[in-house]
Design an enzyme around this catalytic site. Structure first.
Site, mmCIF file in Angstrom:
data_model
loop_
_atom_site.group_PDB
_atom_site.id
_atom_site.type_symbol
_atom_site.label_atom_id
_atom_site.label_comp_id
_atom_site.label_asym_id
_atom_site.label_seq_id
_atom_site.Cartn_x
_atom_site.Cartn_y
_atom_site.Cartn_z
ATOM 1 N N HIS B 177 0.837 -1.205 0.000
ATOM 2 C CA HIS B 177 0.000 0.000 0.000
ATOM 3 C C HIS B 177 0.873 1.256 0.000
ATOM 4 O O HIS B 177 0.691 2.157 -0.828
ATOM 5 C CB HIS B 177 -0.910 -0.021 1.237
ATOM 6 C CG HIS B 177 -1.723 1.219 1.458
ATOM 7 N ND1 HIS B 177 -3.077 1.290 1.181
ATOM 8 C CD2 HIS B 177 -1.381 2.443 1.929
ATOM 9 C CE1 HIS B 177 -3.523 2.507 1.457
ATOM 10 N NE2 HIS B 177 -2.512 3.234 1.930
ATOM 11 N N GLU B 178 1.833 1.297 0.911
ATOM 12 C CA GLU B 178 2.676 2.498 1.005
ATOM 13 C C GLU B 178 3.537 2.675 -0.249
ATOM 14 O O GLU B 178 3.693 3.784 -0.756
ATOM 15 C CB GLU B 178 3.560 2.426 2.256
ATOM 16 C CG GLU B 178 2.800 2.435 3.577
ATOM 17 C CD GLU B 178 1.813 3.581 3.704
ATOM 18 O OE1 GLU B 178 1.989 4.614 3.046
ATOM 19 O OE2 GLU B 178 0.830 3.436 4.444
ATOM 20 N N HIS B 181 1.687 4.241 -3.087
ATOM 21 C CA HIS B 181 1.559 5.706 -3.045
ATOM 22 C C HIS B 181 2.707 6.349 -3.830
ATOM 23 O O HIS B 181 2.536 7.385 -4.464
ATOM 24 C CB HIS B 181 1.587 6.208 -1.599
ATOM 25 C CG HIS B 181 0.272 6.073 -0.891
ATOM 26 N ND1 HIS B 181 -0.910 6.552 -1.410
ATOM 27 C CD2 HIS B 181 -0.043 5.538 0.325
ATOM 28 C CE1 HIS B 181 -1.902 6.306 -0.559
ATOM 29 N NE2 HIS B 181 -1.402 5.682 0.501
ATOM 30 N N TYR B 192 -3.977 14.491 -3.156
ATOM 31 C CA TYR B 192 -4.392 13.810 -1.926
ATOM 32 C C TYR B 192 -5.482 14.609 -1.218
ATOM 33 O O TYR B 192 -5.288 15.156 -0.129
ATOM 34 C CB TYR B 192 -3.188 13.608 -1.016
ATOM 35 C CG TYR B 192 -3.329 12.454 -0.062
ATOM 36 C CD1 TYR B 192 -3.485 11.157 -0.513
ATOM 37 C CD2 TYR B 192 -3.308 12.664 1.313
ATOM 38 C CE1 TYR B 192 -3.616 10.094 0.355
ATOM 39 C CE2 TYR B 192 -3.424 11.613 2.200
ATOM 40 C CZ TYR B 192 -3.583 10.327 1.704
ATOM 41 O OH TYR B 192 -3.705 9.272 2.584
ATOM 42 N N GLU B 201 -5.820 6.565 -2.397
ATOM 43 C CA GLU B 201 -5.879 5.544 -1.348
ATOM 44 C C GLU B 201 -6.329 4.198 -1.908
ATOM 45 O O GLU B 201 -5.796 3.144 -1.555
ATOM 46 C CB GLU B 201 -6.838 5.982 -0.232
ATOM 47 C CG GLU B 201 -6.206 6.862 0.812
ATOM 48 C CD GLU B 201 -5.047 6.167 1.511
ATOM 49 O OE1 GLU B 201 -5.171 4.984 1.867
ATOM 50 O OE2 GLU B 201 -3.993 6.795 1.687
ATOM 51 N N ASP B 275 -9.620 14.146 7.563
ATOM 52 C CA ASP B 275 -8.949 13.140 6.742
ATOM 53 C C ASP B 275 -8.731 13.608 5.295
ATOM 54 O O ASP B 275 -8.991 12.862 4.351
ATOM 55 C CB ASP B 275 -9.781 11.843 6.779
ATOM 56 C CG ASP B 275 -9.111 10.665 6.097
ATOM 57 O OD1 ASP B 275 -7.867 10.595 6.113
ATOM 58 O OD2 ASP B 275 -9.840 9.815 5.549
ATOM 59 N N HIS B 280 -9.524 8.321 3.347
ATOM 60 C CA HIS B 280 -9.541 6.934 3.819
ATOM 61 C C HIS B 280 -10.960 6.422 4.043
ATOM 62 O O HIS B 280 -11.148 5.272 4.459
ATOM 63 C CB HIS B 280 -8.758 6.803 5.137
ATOM 64 C CG HIS B 280 -7.292 7.034 5.010
ATOM 65 N ND1 HIS B 280 -6.720 8.272 5.204
ATOM 66 C CD2 HIS B 280 -6.274 6.188 4.693
ATOM 67 C CE1 HIS B 280 -5.399 8.171 5.041
ATOM 68 N NE2 HIS B 280 -5.109 6.935 4.720
#
Lengths: 106, 358
Positions: B177-178, B181, B192, B201, B275, B280
């Protein structure tokens, strides 16, 4: 003195609000809170964010003391060590309060 | 003397001249020009990031050039936070495992994700130019988070309260996931914020799940479709950070919608409560769309739905793309890969209609 820290924006989709109020702390911890807020220099900080990065959290820190209130929003990357230490301490001191909720309602 | 804020990097010969030499020069000049062009392209990508992020010389060092191929480096932040990144180097490419579990997990997780991108999607690292995979572990004290810092992955230890201690490098879906990005940063550059941020995301969740399925050799029906399975701490009862199959059910405070009817139009107002405009939260909607496509097509998701989504991220979306843009782009990608009126195109259209986007 009352310190409220709202944290959100991280990988975990929650918002946490953590509060330390001198009235609910031991005399020793109330003094430690005052000292840590002073060391953090919160009344002199302004909002700092920098570039936005995915999953990196930010913090809204509100300090109320002697009728004064100061609030700053800081990105994790912009946290001075003393502020990081204050956040960690507030989240662990006996007598602190904490709320958890989803974004938008936390 | 103070260190300059950013690292200057300039090239004397413009690419067009190098290209001409590569085309018309002798064998030795051609080889030299091609190598310089490759390095220049890589450096230009890095220079863009350096300029965008205002990196220091030390941070720029993490982006230094090296021979092509997989290059993993893990650093130890030793519980410091903030501007100390990347920390102290503890394991480089080809080095043997250390005694630190988090270091080895970050190293191996980057390896699986790199291999997935290379073997399945024919992408060479984050920038498609074999960018070094930099990971820092032990960030902060009991830090309940992992994030992409613009040039590298960063992992906290977890406090045990919100995230289990040592969990953030344990689950491959979190690492993928990271890292994704970063891929998004080098491709669609999805802003974002609000819907483009929720797409940012979601693409990270999609690849997070795909890498896990690929490593486990699971079909779409066998997969758990969870992101961060088993990482939650004692204050967050549940099974994972997110469920792509059933958004909103992963843990007690999971508020993700699975349909546009429940879309949460949160402001992007620099308030940590919101957020970045619900990135998210509303990612549950495109997550569900991907799950529906993958399970409708069956088999291995990385061979069917995965390439459609990757084509869309790499070639069709841009900074301000919204959900409808992503829906239309995935339909177009399915057509290009599999033809008009193909089962794949129908599955993609049907999925986006099911979640209320088309």
């Amino acid at each position: 003195m009352r310190v409220s820290i709202v944290q959100g924006g991280g990988l975990v989709p929650i918002v946490t609000t953590t509060i330390a109020d001198s009235a609910s702390l031991s005399h020793e911890n109330a003094e430690a809170l005052r000292r840590k807020v002073e060391e953090a220099g919160l009344f002199g900080l302004s909002a700092a964010g920098g570039d936005r990065h995915p999953d990196r959290p930010s913090y809204e820190i509100t300090v109320e003391h002697d009728g004064r209130q100061n609030q700053v929003v800081l990105d994790d990357a912009a946290l001075p060590d003393a502020v990081r230490s204050l956040i960690s301490w507030v989240g662990s001191v006996p007598g602190h309060q904490q709320r958890i909720g989803p974004p938008g309602r936390g | 003397m103070t260190e300059p804020a950013t690292h200057p990097c300039c090239f004397i010969l413009p690419p067009i001249v190098l290209a001409q030499v590569a085309e018309e020069g002798n064998a030795r000049d051609r080889d030299a020009a091609l190598k310089t062009l490759a390095a220049s392209a890589s450096m230009r990508a890095r220079r863009t990031v350096v300029q965008q992020l205002g990196l220091t010389v030390a941070q720029f060092g993490a982006l230094r050039l090296a021979p092509p191929g997989e290059r993993r480096t893990v650093y130890d932040m030793k519980n410091r936070g903030g501007n100390g990144l990347p920390g102290t180097k503890v394991r480089g490419e080809g080095d043997p495992p250390t005694d630190d579990v988090a270091v080895n997990e970050a190293y191996d997780g980057a390896d699986h994700t790199y291999d997935f991108y290379k073997d399945v999607l024919d992408r060479s690292s984050i920038d498609d130019d074999d960018m070094e995979l930099v990971s820092s572990v032990h960030y902060g004290v009991d830090f309940d988070n992992a994030f992409w810092q613009g040039t590298q992955m960063v992992y906290g230890d977890g406090s045990g309260q919100f995230l289990a201690k040592g969990s953030l490098t344990r689950d491959i879906s979190v690492i993928a996931h990271e890292m994704t990005h970063g891929v998004t940063q080098f491709t669609a550059k999805l802003r974002y914020s609000k819907q483009s941020g929720a797409l940012n995301e979601s693409f990270s969740d999609v690849v997070g799940s795909l890498v896990k399925q690929w490593v486990n050799k699971e079909t779409a029906d066998q997969a758990d479709w969870l992101i961060g399975e088993g990482v939650l701490g004692e204050s967050l009862p549940g099974v994972a950070l997110r469920s792509m199959k059933d958004p909103g059910t992963a843990f007690e405070f999971d508020d993700q919608p699975a349909h546009m009817d429940a879309y949460q139009d949160l402001p992007d107002d620099n308030n940590p409560r919101n957020d970045n405009g619900g990135v998210h939260i509303n990612s549950g909607i495109p997550n569900k769309a991907f799950y529906l496509v993958a399970t409708a097509l069956g088999g291995h998701s990385w061979e069917s739905a995965g390439p459609i989504w990757y084509d869309t991220l790499a070639k069709k979306l841009s900074e301000n793309s919204q959900f409808t843009d992503a829906a239309e782009a995935t339909v177009a990608s399915a057509q290009e890969r599999y033809g008009e009126d193909s089962d794949e195109e129908k599955a993609v259209k049907s999925a986006w209609k099911s979640v209320g986007v088309l």
